[in-house]
Design a protein around this motif. Structure first.
Motif, short mmCIF file in Angstrom:
data_model
loop_
_atom_site.label_atom_id
_atom_site.label_comp_id
_atom_site.label_asym_id
_atom_site.label_seq_id
_atom_site.Cartn_x
_atom_site.Cartn_y
_atom_site.Cartn_z
N GLY A 148 0.80 -1.22 0.00
CA GLY A 148 0.00 0.00 0.00
C GLY A 148 0.83 1.27 0.00
N ARG A 149 2.16 1.11 0.13
CA ARG A 149 3.14 2.20 -0.04
C ARG A 149 3.15 3.22 1.08
N GLU A 150 1.98 3.71 1.51
CA GLU A 150 1.88 4.63 2.64
C GLU A 150 2.76 5.86 2.49
N ILE A 151 2.78 6.41 1.29
CA ILE A 151 3.44 7.69 1.08
C ILE A 151 2.52 8.81 1.57
N PHE A 152 3.02 10.04 1.58
CA PHE A 152 2.21 11.19 1.99
C PHE A 152 1.70 11.87 0.72
N PRO A 153 0.43 11.62 0.35
CA PRO A 153 -0.06 12.05 -0.96
C PRO A 153 -0.12 13.56 -1.15
N ALA A 154 -0.29 14.33 -0.07
CA ALA A 154 -0.41 15.78 -0.20
C ALA A 154 0.94 16.49 -0.18
N MET A 155 2.03 15.72 -0.01
CA MET A 155 3.38 16.29 -0.02
C MET A 155 4.05 16.00 -1.36
N THR A 156 5.00 16.82 -1.75
CA THR A 156 5.69 16.60 -3.01
C THR A 156 6.58 15.36 -2.92
N VAL A 157 7.00 14.90 -4.09
CA VAL A 157 7.93 13.78 -4.15
C VAL A 157 9.20 14.11 -3.35
N GLU A 158 9.71 15.30 -3.55
CA GLU A 158 10.94 15.70 -2.86
C GLU A 158 10.74 15.72 -1.35
N ALA A 159 9.61 16.25 -0.90
CA ALA A 159 9.35 16.31 0.54
C ALA A 159 9.19 14.92 1.13
N ASN A 160 8.56 14.00 0.39
CA ASN A 160 8.44 12.62 0.86
C ASN A 160 9.81 11.99 1.09
N LEU A 161 10.75 12.29 0.22
CA LEU A 161 12.09 11.72 0.36
C LEU A 161 12.85 12.35 1.51
#
Length: 236
Positions: free
Chosen positions: A89-102
């Motif tokens: 399910g990945r559980e990334i932060f969808p409202a944050m940018t790719v860069e911010a997620n990293l």
């Protein structure tokens, strides 16, 4: 636990309330090794990863990592010891940018250093999406981001739960190839993967779970060649 083992799971059991999900599971992962966990839905594969990463408390047994006993510790503590968990399910932060997620990840795991530039070299598609919100990415791109975020923590061991789930054949091949490449950096992998045939192609060893119990273990080549495994899991 042998001195050559990075992770040692010894007689581990776990339950959801009164429902026993794992029964006395024992396995090891050595430095730089890819170990596949195979089994049908409901076999306990995700439960095992959750028990190792501290998401689910164990009811019996012991878990050692890099010579330390780790069962009972919180997931964030295990991340700092060098265990990354890339969940289903990945559980990334969808409202944050790719860069911010990293960049949100604490890089204290003690493994190889990965910066944002390293992740973008590994997954060039993310370079084009760096300022986009993660929720706008395709499924394959989100999986790349989830893997990249896990690596930013500088892990020595990564737990992957169904990394190809819902992906096209192209993205499946690309993602599993990236996981295989981690071996060259000395990062160990414990891999739960629905595409069992593909998992066995990149794994060194494999364990087979059935209804919460360990029923088979061996080299990936031997497991893949076993007639009963082929009939039950590989579509032969």
């Amino acid at each position: 636990m042998s001195e050559t083992d990075l992770l040692a799971v010894d007689g581990v059991s776990a339950a959801y309330g009164k429902v026993v999900a794992l029964r006395e599971i024992s396995l090891v992962v050595r430095p730089g090794e890819i170990v596949a966990i195979l089994g049908a839905n409901g076999a306990g594969k995700t439960t095992l990863l959750n028990a190792i990463s501290g998401v689910l408390p164990i009811t019996a047994g012991r878990i050692h990592f890099a010579g330390q006993r780790i069962d009972g510790r919180k997931p964030w503590q295990l991340s700092r010891l060098g265990i990354s968990h890339v969940p289903e399910g990945r559980e990334i932060f969808p409202a944050m940018t790719v860069e911010a997620n990293l960049k949100i990840v604490d890089a204290f795991g003690g493994g190889p250093t990965f910066g944002v530039a390293d992740i973008l070299d590994m997954f060039p598609r993310l370079k084009e999406r760096l300022t986009q919100n993660a929720g706008s990415l395709s499924g394959g791109e989100q999986q790349m981001l989830a893997i990249g975020r896990g690596l930013m923590a500088r892990p020595r061991l990564v737990l992957f739960d169904e990394p190809s789930l819902g992906l096209s054949p192209f993205f499946t091949k690309f993602v599993l190839g990236a996981i295989a490449d981690l071996r060259r950096k000395g990062i160990s992998t414990l891999l739960v993967e629905q595409n069992m045939r593909a998992a066995l192609k990149i794994a060194d060893r494999a364990y087979v779970l059935r209804v919460g119990s360990l029923v088979r273990q061996g080299s990936a080549r031997d497991i893949a060649a076993a007639p009963d495994i082929q009939e039950a899991y590989l579509g032969a």
